[in-house]
Design a protein around this motif. Structure first.
Motif: not given
Length: 453
Positions: A13-36
């Protein structure tokens, strides 16, 4: 920290949006790539072990997709509900949703245990008369489905933690399973050292063992580390209302992803005139996961942000997350399209493909990849609908794209030309699906979103 008193505002609810998306998505992107990597690594080793084994796993792939559809779909329902309750600062209901989420794992596993014991043989028998391919497929599916409990529980814990904004541990769970799988795949498939040569069966055992290790790690972290949600079975009371809220989003997500399984079954039937074409389709789906999985990882990072801000009634941040998500998704898919167009021969050769497979696969990869960029926007629209509790809209999108559009188009093209024309059905269906998503979004903007602050 008491969950009845807000001491710190959640970063969603507070972090700058682009930074927030990258901070939350990069680990998930890495995680899903591993899943693949699970299916891809299996297929590469299997393809180099025996091409019949690769064809068998291509036939088996729809049931594996169904397993993932149920596990991920149910978990998406939990993720959406938990993130919305956290946005409302209703921690009691968030905990209740997370606890009920683990209970659903038992029901999901029993379903796939029955499939593994009684459905696998007739399923493989409906596709092939080749005894070797049949036995390979039965071996692989029986092990993967009968031991699916590990996969189901791991995915549920991942999605539950992601709903709180924790993206690092879910990534580590995936990484653990993938590393174990990659280590044991060649050992058990080829019989290296003192390990027996088990072929396709070895690939299935390596996959399941990796999932078991990932699940154990996830359970330890869930119950031994402090999180914003707490799962407890003390004084637990099973509530059908909680299940209803979970499956309001989860069931459409399950159906939406299961439709993909049905689509591949149909495409396999259309392409069954050529075992090489079926193998190409299987290879494509293993490889395209490296393009789509990063987008699904982005999905996992963006969904709780949208859900949280929808619950907090913050329309500006909701729109901001959605717009930035689409931009990032398009960039990912553009890279994937370029790769598919420039080095398809190299990609296919990793699986030990024959010349026949290469001749069919190269134009197929280039044609299908035209759908990647419109699919990027479609995935983010799906994420938005699920995050705000409108899962039915996501279901309708997938139903139209994969059943109402792609299978009939593929069938007609195969009749008018030949099976090689089937690949054009992918981009055609994706464009029409995106148009439907835009219409749904406009309706949402004029309706529910008008009430937000």
């Amino acid at each position: 920290m008491s969950q009845d008193v807000i001491k710190t505002e959640n970063k969603m609810g507070t972090m700058p949006m682009t930074k927030l998306i990258l901070s939350m998505s990069i680990p998930a992107i890495f995680s899903m790539t591993i899943q693949a990597m699970y299916n891809v690594v299996d297929s590469i080793f299997i393809g180099n072990y025996d091409q019949d084994g690769l064809t068998a796993t291509s036939f088996a792939f729809p049931l594996q997709m169904l397993l993932v559809a149920v596990a991920v779909g149910t978990s998406v329902g939990v993720n959406s509900l938990v993130s919305r309750k956290l946005g409302e600062h209703n921690y009691k209901d968030a905990n209740d949703a997370a606890t009920h989420g683990l209970i659903t794992c038992i029901f999901s596993y029993l379903f796939f245990l029955i499939i593994g014991l009684f459905v696998v043989r007739p399923f493989m028998g409906a596709y092939t008369q080749n005894e070797k391919i049949y036995e390979y497929g039965v071996q692989y599916l029986t092990v993967v489905l009968c031991c699916s409990f590990f996969c189901i529980v791991q995915i549920m814990i991942e999605k539950t933690l992601q709903a709180t904004g924790d993206m690092i541990f879910p990534m580590l769970f995936q990484l653990t399973g993938a590393i174990v799988n990659i280590i044991f795949d060649p050992l058990l498939i080829f019989g290296i050292g003192f390990f027996p040569e088990l072929g396709v069966l070895g690939a299935a055992i390596a996959t399941v063992f990796g999932q078991f290790c990932g699940m154990v790690f996830a359970v330890i972290i869930l119950f031994c580390k402090k999180h914003e949600v707490k799962i407890s079975f003390k004084n637990f009371k099973f509530k059908f209302s909680s299940l209803k809220n979970i499956y309001a989003v989860g069931f459409p997500s399950i159906i939406m992803q299961s439709i993909g399984s049905i689509m591949i079954i149909g495409l396999n039937a259309i392409l069954s005139v050529s075992e090489a074409a079926v193998t190409v389709l299987g290879i494509y789906y293993k490889l395209q996961s490296f393009v789509f999985m990063p987008c699904f990882g982005l999905n996992q990072g963006v969904m709780p942000i949208i859900g949280y801000n929808y619950g907090a009634r913050n329309k500006i941040r909701l729109y901001s997350a959605f717009k930035r998500g689409i931009i990032i998704a398009v960039i990912i898919m553009t890279i994937g399209t370029v790769v598919m167009w420039t080095i398809p021969e190299m990609l296919i050769s990793m699986f030990g493909g024959t010349q026949d497979i290469m001749n069919i696969g190269v134009p197929a990869f280039r044609t299908i990849s035209v759908c990647f960029i419109p699919a990027a926007a479609g995935i983010l629209f799906t994420t938005l609908f699920q995050a705000v509790g409108k899962g039915i809209r996501s279901l309708i999108m997938s139903f139209c794209r994969q059943l109402v559009l792609i299978l009939p188009i593929a069938f007609v093209l195969s009749l008018l030309f030949d099976y090689t024309a089937v690949w054009y059905a992918f981009p055609i269906a994706e464009v029409f699906s995106l148009l439907i998503a835009i219409l749904f979004f406009r309706n949402l903007v004029k309706g529910d979103f008008k009430k937000l602050g």
